[in-house]
Design a protein around this motif. Structure first.
Motif, PDB file in Angstrom:
ATOM      1  N   THR A  81       0.837  -1.183   0.000  1.00  0.00           N
ATOM      2  CA  THR A  81       0.000   0.000   0.000  1.00  0.00           C
ATOM      3  C   THR A  81       0.878   1.240   0.000  1.00  0.00           C
ATOM      4  OG1 THR A  81      -1.707  -1.174   1.219  1.00  0.00           O
ATOM      5  CG2 THR A  81      -1.833   1.212   1.245  1.00  0.00           C
ATOM      6  N   PHE A  82       0.581   2.156  -0.915  1.00  0.00           N
ATOM      7  CA  PHE A  82       1.242   3.457  -0.966  1.00  0.00           C
ATOM      8  C   PHE A  82       0.217   4.502  -0.566  1.00  0.00           C
ATOM      9  CE2 PHE A  82       3.625   0.841  -3.850  1.00  0.00           C
ATOM     10  CZ  PHE A  82       4.937   1.215  -3.639  1.00  0.00           C
ATOM     11  N   SER A  83       0.593   5.369   0.357  1.00  0.00           N
ATOM     12  CA  SER A  83      -0.313   6.440   0.760  1.00  0.00           C
ATOM     13  C   SER A  83       0.481   7.730   0.890  1.00  0.00           C
ATOM     14  CB  SER A  83      -1.024   6.106   2.071  1.00  0.00           C
ATOM     15  OG  SER A  83      -0.074   5.888   3.089  1.00  0.00           O
ATOM     16  N   GLY A  84      -0.207   8.815   0.691  1.00  0.00           N
ATOM     17  CA  GLY A  84       0.429  10.129   0.761  1.00  0.00           C
ATOM     18  C   GLY A  84      -0.555  11.213   0.392  1.00  0.00           C
ATOM     19  N   GLN A  85      -0.012  12.326  -0.070  1.00  0.00           N
ATOM     20  CA  GLN A  85      -0.830  13.468  -0.443  1.00  0.00           C
ATOM     21  C   GLN A  85      -0.346  13.981  -1.788  1.00  0.00           C
ATOM     22  OE1 GLN A  85       0.256  15.779   2.974  1.00  0.00           O
ATOM     23  NE2 GLN A  85      -1.680  15.341   4.001  1.00  0.00           N
ATOM     24  N   VAL A  86      -1.281  14.426  -2.612  1.00  0.00           N
ATOM     25  CA  VAL A  86      -0.942  15.037  -3.893  1.00  0.00           C
ATOM     26  C   VAL A  86      -1.356  16.505  -3.818  1.00  0.00           C
ATOM     27  CG1 VAL A  86      -3.108  14.313  -4.997  1.00  0.00           C
ATOM     28  CG2 VAL A  86      -1.136  14.869  -6.400  1.00  0.00           C
ATOM     29  N   ARG A  87      -0.445  17.380  -4.240  1.00  0.00           N
ATOM     30  CA  ARG A  87      -0.697  18.822  -4.176  1.00  0.00           C
ATOM     31  C   ARG A  87      -0.536  19.425  -5.564  1.00  0.00           C
ATOM     32  NH1 ARG A  87      -0.318  22.636  -0.066  1.00  0.00           N
ATOM     33  NH2 ARG A  87       0.710  21.129   1.292  1.00  0.00           N
ATOM     34  N   ASN A  88      -1.510  20.270  -5.935  1.00  0.00           N
ATOM     35  CA  ASN A  88      -1.433  21.020  -7.186  1.00  0.00           C
ATOM     36  C   ASN A  88      -0.560  22.243  -6.921  1.00  0.00           C
ATOM     37  OD1 ASN A  88      -1.759  22.506  -9.504  1.00  0.00           O
ATOM     38  ND2 ASN A  88      -3.993  22.416  -9.501  1.00  0.00           N
ATOM     39  N   THR A  89       0.648  22.258  -7.479  1.00  0.00           N
ATOM     40  CA  THR A  89       1.579  23.361  -7.251  1.00  0.00           C
ATOM     41  C   THR A  89       1.538  24.400  -8.357  1.00  0.00           C
ATOM     42  OG1 THR A  89       3.365  22.126  -8.300  1.00  0.00           O
ATOM     43  CG2 THR A  89       3.150  21.925  -5.906  1.00  0.00           C
ATOM     44  N   GLY A  90       0.718  24.166  -9.374  1.00  0.00           N
ATOM     45  CA  GLY A  90       0.627  25.106 -10.488  1.00  0.00           C
ATOM     46  C   GLY A  90      -0.441  26.153 -10.253  1.00  0.00           C
ATOM     47  N   SER A  91      -0.633  26.980 -11.275  1.00  0.00           N
ATOM     48  CA  SER A  91      -1.618  28.064 -11.202  1.00  0.00           C
ATOM     49  C   SER A  91      -2.922  27.720 -11.901  1.00  0.00           C
ATOM     50  CB  SER A  91      -1.034  29.323 -11.851  1.00  0.00           C
ATOM     51  OG  SER A  91       0.160  29.697 -11.220  1.00  0.00           O
ATOM     52  N   PHE A  92      -3.043  26.504 -12.436  1.00  0.00           N
ATOM     53  CA  PHE A  92      -4.223  26.109 -13.188  1.00  0.00           C
ATOM     54  C   PHE A  92      -4.803  24.822 -12.605  1.00  0.00           C
ATOM     55  CE2 PHE A  92      -1.440  28.387 -16.112  1.00  0.00           C
ATOM     56  CZ  PHE A  92      -2.292  29.379 -16.564  1.00  0.00           C
ATOM     57  N   ALA A  93      -6.095  24.609 -12.848  1.00  0.00           N
ATOM     58  CA  ALA A  93      -6.770  23.407 -12.363  1.00  0.00           C
ATOM     59  C   ALA A  93      -6.264  22.187 -13.138  1.00  0.00           C
ATOM     60  CB  ALA A  93      -8.275  23.550 -12.523  1.00  0.00           C
ATOM     61  N   ILE A  94      -6.240  21.060 -12.462  1.00  0.00           N
ATOM     62  CA  ILE A  94      -5.792  19.801 -13.059  1.00  0.00           C
ATOM     63  C   ILE A  94      -6.997  18.877 -13.169  1.00  0.00           C
ATOM     64  CG2 ILE A  94      -4.366  17.747 -12.712  1.00  0.00           C
ATOM     65  CD1 ILE A  94      -2.335  19.520 -11.305  1.00  0.00           C
ATOM     66  N   GLY A  95      -7.179  18.283 -14.334  1.00  0.00           N
ATOM     67  CA  GLY A  95      -8.307  17.390 -14.558  1.00  0.00           C
ATOM     68  C   GLY A  95      -8.140  16.039 -13.894  1.00  0.00           C
ATOM     69  N   LYS A  96      -6.958  15.397 -14.057  1.00  0.00           N
ATOM     70  CA  LYS A  96      -6.761  14.049 -13.547  1.00  0.00           C
ATOM     71  C   LYS A  96      -5.284  13.822 -13.265  1.00  0.00           C
ATOM     72  CE  LYS A  96      -8.848  10.834 -15.871  1.00  0.00           C
ATOM     73  NZ  LYS A  96      -9.171   9.829 -16.907  1.00  0.00           N
ATOM     74  N   CYS A  97      -4.982  13.190 -12.144  1.00  0.00           N
ATOM     75  CA  CYS A  97      -3.607  12.814 -11.805  1.00  0.00           C
ATOM     76  C   CYS A  97      -3.516  11.303 -11.728  1.00  0.00           C
ATOM     77  CB  CYS A  97      -3.182  13.404 -10.460  1.00  0.00           C
ATOM     78  SG  CYS A  97      -2.771  15.133 -10.523  1.00  0.00           S
ATOM     79  N   LYS A  98      -2.568  10.745 -12.496  1.00  0.00           N
ATOM     80  CA  LYS A  98      -2.324   9.305 -12.485  1.00  0.00           C
ATOM     81  C   LYS A  98      -1.019   9.026 -11.764  1.00  0.00           C
ATOM     82  CE  LYS A  98      -4.771   8.136 -16.682  1.00  0.00           C
ATOM     83  NZ  LYS A  98      -4.663   7.532 -18.019  1.00  0.00           N
ATOM     84  N   PHE A  99      -1.043   8.020 -10.915  1.00  0.00           N
ATOM     85  CA  PHE A  99       0.112   7.614 -10.114  1.00  0.00           C
ATOM     86  C   PHE A  99       0.532   6.244 -10.599  1.00  0.00           C
ATOM     87  CE2 PHE A  99       1.837   5.926  -6.004  1.00  0.00           C
ATOM     88  CZ  PHE A  99       2.859   6.842  -5.857  1.00  0.00           C
TER      89      PHE A  99
END
Length: 178
Positions: A81-99
């Motif tokens: 199991t991998f757990s953590g936090q994802v943060r949007n560091t840019g100035s625009f909205a993100i549609g989808k993040c794949k890990f």
């Protein structure tokens, strides 16, 4: 939800204006075969520019990072199991993040390598793996966040099967956001 940013729209508009201007300039050609071949070439080049500009803009506008990543192997269910936090560091909205998680078994450290395990010639007629062959790499992709606003932080946890024959495993993780 939000795929195109204002930069995407501006890029597409500028390329479309250049396309129209080139078509207007091509109207001066009197020979129809030359005119239509130039229109075809212009359409092909501008279409390719529009298509290839989108991933380049995504790379520089849709930025995110994984923070506080931890991994835990659960022996009872043979999973990791991998757990953590994802943060949007840019100035625009993100549609989808794949890990993406890639587990690589390292047989070199086990000390039990024979010459046939390092190099084994095979013919091109063999389609599937042998019964005795075991995979040394496992790759899985997970969608960990959708519709991330600028500066937003979300928790995630993903679990994948851990092959029981892996001994010295090295995990590689990558994050791809669009």
């Amino acid at each position: 939800m939000a795929y195109f940013t204002i930069l995407h729209i501006l890029t597409l508009a500028i390329l479309f204006i250049i396309y129209i201007l080139l078509i207007v300039l091509m109207r001066k050609e009197n020979r129809p075969k030359i005119f239509w071949s130039m229109v075809f070439a212009n359409t092909l080049v501008m279409g390719m520019l529009m298509v290839f500009a989108m991933p380049v803009l995504d790379k520089y506008t849709k930025k995110a990072q994984v923070e506080n990543l931890t991994q835990k192997r659960i022996l009872m269910t043979e999973s990791i199991t991998f757990s953590g936090q994802v943060r949007n560091t840019g100035s625009f909205a993100i549609g989808k993040c794949k890990f993406e998680v890639k587990l690589v078994n390292n047989p070199l450290t086990s000390g039990k390598l024979a010459g046939s395990q390092v190099f084994r010639p095979t013919s091109g007629l063999q389609y599937g793996p042998d019964d005795g062959e075991k995979a040394s790499t496992v790759v899985e992709n997970f969608v960990i966040a959708t519709d991330l606003k600028p500066g937003e932080l979300r928790n995630f946890s993903v679990s994948m099967r851990y092959p029981p024959h892996f001994q010295q495993t090295t995990p590689f993780t990558t994050l791809n956001c669009r």
